[in-house]
Design a protein around this motif. Sequence first.
Motif, PDB file in Angstrom:
ATOM      1  N   GLU A   1       6.927 -35.719  60.238  1.00 45.51           N
ATOM      2  CA  GLU A   1       5.986 -35.999  59.091  1.00 45.51           C
ATOM      3  C   GLU A   1       6.064 -34.548  58.221  1.00 45.51           C
ATOM      4  O   GLU A   1       6.225 -34.780  57.006  1.00 45.51           O
ATOM      5  N   LEU A   2       5.745 -33.422  58.868  1.00 47.74           N
ATOM      6  CA  LEU A   2       5.544 -32.478  58.246  1.00 47.74           C
ATOM      7  C   LEU A   2       6.900 -31.706  57.733  1.00 47.74           C
ATOM      8  O   LEU A   2       7.248 -31.207  56.858  1.00 47.74           O
ATOM      9  N   HIS A   3       7.903 -32.090  58.444  1.00 49.15           N
ATOM     10  CA  HIS A   3       9.269 -31.604  57.925  1.00 49.15           C
ATOM     11  C   HIS A   3       9.803 -32.287  56.701  1.00 49.15           C
ATOM     12  O   HIS A   3      10.248 -31.835  55.743  1.00 49.15           O
ATOM     13  N   ALA A   4       9.171 -33.580  56.626  1.00 49.33           N
ATOM     14  CA  ALA A   4       9.458 -34.370  55.443  1.00 49.33           C
ATOM     15  C   ALA A   4       8.721 -33.688  54.286  1.00 49.33           C
ATOM     16  O   ALA A   4       9.307 -33.918  53.010  1.00 49.33           O
ATOM     17  N   LYS A   5       7.619 -33.351  54.628  1.00 50.07           N
ATOM     18  CA  LYS A   5       6.782 -32.809  53.526  1.00 50.07           C
ATOM     19  C   LYS A   5       7.080 -31.462  53.116  1.00 50.07           C
ATOM     20  O   LYS A   5       7.172 -31.062  52.136  1.00 50.07           O
ATOM     21  N   TRP A   6       7.726 -30.512  53.984  1.00 44.12           N
ATOM     22  CA  TRP A   6       7.637 -29.169  53.866  1.00 44.12           C
ATOM     23  C   TRP A   6       9.259 -28.587  54.020  1.00 44.12           C
ATOM     24  O   TRP A   6       9.467 -27.318  53.784  1.00 44.12           O
ATOM     25  N   GLY A   7       9.994 -29.649  54.620  1.00 45.51           N
ATOM     26  CA  GLY A   7      11.380 -29.257  55.134  1.00 45.51           C
ATOM     27  C   GLY A   7      11.349 -28.122  56.006  1.00 45.51           C
ATOM     28  O   GLY A   7      10.665 -28.131  56.954  1.00 45.51           O
ATOM     29  N   ASN A   8      12.340 -27.098  55.953  1.00 45.35           N
ATOM     30  CA  ASN A   8      12.465 -26.069  57.201  1.00 45.35           C
ATOM     31  C   ASN A   8      11.574 -24.983  57.293  1.00 45.35           C
ATOM     32  O   ASN A   8      11.739 -23.878  57.703  1.00 45.35           O
ATOM     33  N   ARG A   9      10.186 -25.331  56.928  1.00 48.70           N
ATOM     34  CA  ARG A   9       9.016 -24.364  57.016  1.00 48.70           C
ATOM     35  C   ARG A   9       8.791 -24.432  58.373  1.00 48.70           C
ATOM     36  O   ARG A   9       7.575 -24.951  58.654  1.00 48.70           O
ATOM     37  N   TRP A  10       9.404 -23.834  59.476  1.00 46.75           N
ATOM     38  CA  TRP A  10       9.141 -23.984  60.766  1.00 46.75           C
ATOM     39  C   TRP A  10       7.683 -23.447  61.110  1.00 46.75           C
ATOM     40  O   TRP A  10       6.885 -23.892  62.023  1.00 46.75           O
ATOM     41  N   SER A  11       7.621 -22.242  60.729  1.00 45.97           N
ATOM     42  CA  SER A  11       6.252 -21.746  61.257  1.00 45.97           C
ATOM     43  C   SER A  11       5.084 -22.556  60.609  1.00 45.97           C
ATOM     44  O   SER A  11       4.145 -22.579  61.131  1.00 45.97           O
ATOM     45  N   LYS A  12       5.211 -22.814  59.385  1.00 48.31           N
ATOM     46  CA  LYS A  12       4.121 -23.624  58.842  1.00 48.31           C
ATOM     47  C   LYS A  12       3.866 -24.850  59.726  1.00 48.31           C
ATOM     48  O   LYS A  12       2.839 -25.225  60.092  1.00 48.31           O
ATOM     49  N   ILE A  13       5.066 -25.592  59.952  1.00 48.42           N
ATOM     50  CA  ILE A  13       4.880 -26.674  60.820  1.00 48.42           C
ATOM     51  C   ILE A  13       4.134 -26.343  62.273  1.00 48.42           C
ATOM     52  O   ILE A  13       3.464 -26.835  62.516  1.00 48.42           O
ATOM     53  N   ALA A  14       4.828 -25.187  62.749  1.00 43.60           N
ATOM     54  CA  ALA A  14       4.047 -24.908  64.000  1.00 43.60           C
ATOM     55  C   ALA A  14       2.730 -24.469  64.227  1.00 43.60           C
ATOM     56  O   ALA A  14       2.117 -24.859  65.161  1.00 43.60           O
ATOM     57  N   LYS A  15       2.334 -24.233  62.909  1.00 48.03           N
ATOM     58  CA  LYS A  15       0.786 -24.011  62.801  1.00 48.03           C
ATOM     59  C   LYS A  15       0.006 -25.085  63.101  1.00 48.03           C
ATOM     60  O   LYS A  15      -1.245 -25.245  63.366  1.00 48.03           O
TER      61      LYS A  15
ATOM     62  N   GLU B  39      10.738 -23.049  68.825  1.00 47.52           N
ATOM     63  CA  GLU B  39      10.934 -24.354  69.787  1.00 47.52           C
ATOM     64  C   GLU B  39      10.887 -25.410  68.849  1.00 47.52           C
ATOM     65  O   GLU B  39      11.864 -26.277  68.935  1.00 47.52           O
ATOM     66  N   ILE B  40      10.096 -25.599  67.946  1.00 49.58           N
ATOM     67  CA  ILE B  40      10.484 -26.676  66.936  1.00 49.58           C
ATOM     68  C   ILE B  40      11.533 -26.811  66.170  1.00 49.58           C
ATOM     69  O   ILE B  40      12.064 -27.741  65.995  1.00 49.58           O
ATOM     70  N   LYS B  41      12.013 -25.550  65.603  1.00 52.67           N
ATOM     71  CA  LYS B  41      13.337 -25.410  65.023  1.00 52.67           C
ATOM     72  C   LYS B  41      14.461 -25.965  66.078  1.00 52.67           C
ATOM     73  O   LYS B  41      15.188 -26.664  65.555  1.00 52.67           O
ATOM     74  N   ASN B  42      14.318 -25.381  67.399  1.00 51.98           N
ATOM     75  CA  ASN B  42      15.767 -25.880  68.200  1.00 51.98           C
ATOM     76  C   ASN B  42      15.292 -27.453  68.372  1.00 51.98           C
ATOM     77  O   ASN B  42      16.255 -27.975  68.557  1.00 51.98           O
ATOM     78  N   TYR B  43      14.018 -27.865  68.657  1.00 48.32           N
ATOM     79  CA  TYR B  43      13.938 -29.440  69.026  1.00 48.32           C
ATOM     80  C   TYR B  43      14.493 -30.090  67.678  1.00 48.32           C
ATOM     81  O   TYR B  43      15.159 -31.270  67.895  1.00 48.32           O
ATOM     82  N   TRP B  44      14.119 -29.761  66.531  1.00 50.76           N
ATOM     83  CA  TRP B  44      14.595 -30.473  65.419  1.00 50.76           C
ATOM     84  C   TRP B  44      16.155 -30.625  65.346  1.00 50.76           C
ATOM     85  O   TRP B  44      16.674 -31.679  65.177  1.00 50.76           O
ATOM     86  N   ARG B  45      16.753 -29.304  65.426  1.00 45.69           N
ATOM     87  CA  ARG B  45      18.285 -29.319  65.655  1.00 45.69           C
ATOM     88  C   ARG B  45      19.001 -30.259  66.553  1.00 45.69           C
ATOM     89  O   ARG B  45      20.139 -30.752  66.419  1.00 45.69           O
ATOM     90  N   THR B  46      18.204 -30.030  67.799  1.00 45.14           N
ATOM     91  CA  THR B  46      19.183 -30.654  68.843  1.00 45.14           C
ATOM     92  C   THR B  46      18.684 -32.003  69.199  1.00 45.14           C
ATOM     93  O   THR B  46      19.702 -32.626  69.526  1.00 45.14           O
TER      94      THR B  46
END
Length: 198
Positions: free
Chosen positions: A82-96, A105-112
């Motif tokens: 959901e958050l990625h759909a909203k913000w794109g690759n703003r991983w730190s923002k998503i992680a908060k 971790e979230i970035k790796n999870y997303w990519r893999t």
Amino acid sequence: MDKSVCNNSQDVEVRKGPWTMEEDLILMNYIANHGEGVWNTLARAAGLKRTGKSCRLRWLNYLRPDVRRGNITPEEQLLIMELHAKWGNRWSKIAKHLPGRTDNEIKNYWRTRIQKHIKQADQTFTGINPENINHDQASTSQISSSFLPDHAVETYSPTSFDGHMENNFHGPFPFPNESNDTVWSMEDLWSIQLLNGD
DNA sequence: AATTAGGGCAACCGCGAGTGG
DNA sequence: ACCACTCGCGGTTGCCCTAAT
């Protein structure tokens, strides 16, 4: 793997590559006793032959006591999407919005994981060559309906994550009761590791 | 049993923003 | 205004492990 680099004529050695348990101990003990500070200064003061940048990354992504590891839950996966759909690759923002999870971790999870599913879904449902698609924003929300919670449970395999961690001890580390001079021993760390399921 | 391929993760790199002198 | 320094972020790479052959 003991890569190290000499930066200048004064032979200031900078270690690179995987962190050793000794380095982890030094960093954790230093921060436990002195707190976080200017990372370059901290690295030098702690006697670590690492850049401040490297120390910061290690602390934030691995050693910090509140870091949760493994088993991204279906709820978390849904939130990530959901958050990625909203913000794109703003991983730190998503992680908060995912307590205990790091941007890395979230970035790796997303990519893999997720990106793989998206590619598969693209190929299955549209026959479009996934190389031609920008997955960052649009396709996420487009595809996300196929990742309803029960489906997420079905597609996610926790064992494949945990199986990789044998050689490192795990966070989160419950810091010992604050005394003025908190020092971690190898025994402390190993017992924590055992508690975490190794 | 040995080799290869792919997945998953930790760590590095480069860049931009923020801040203080 | 400029410069130097630090921090934080996102992208990318390298290595290890496991499964497949």
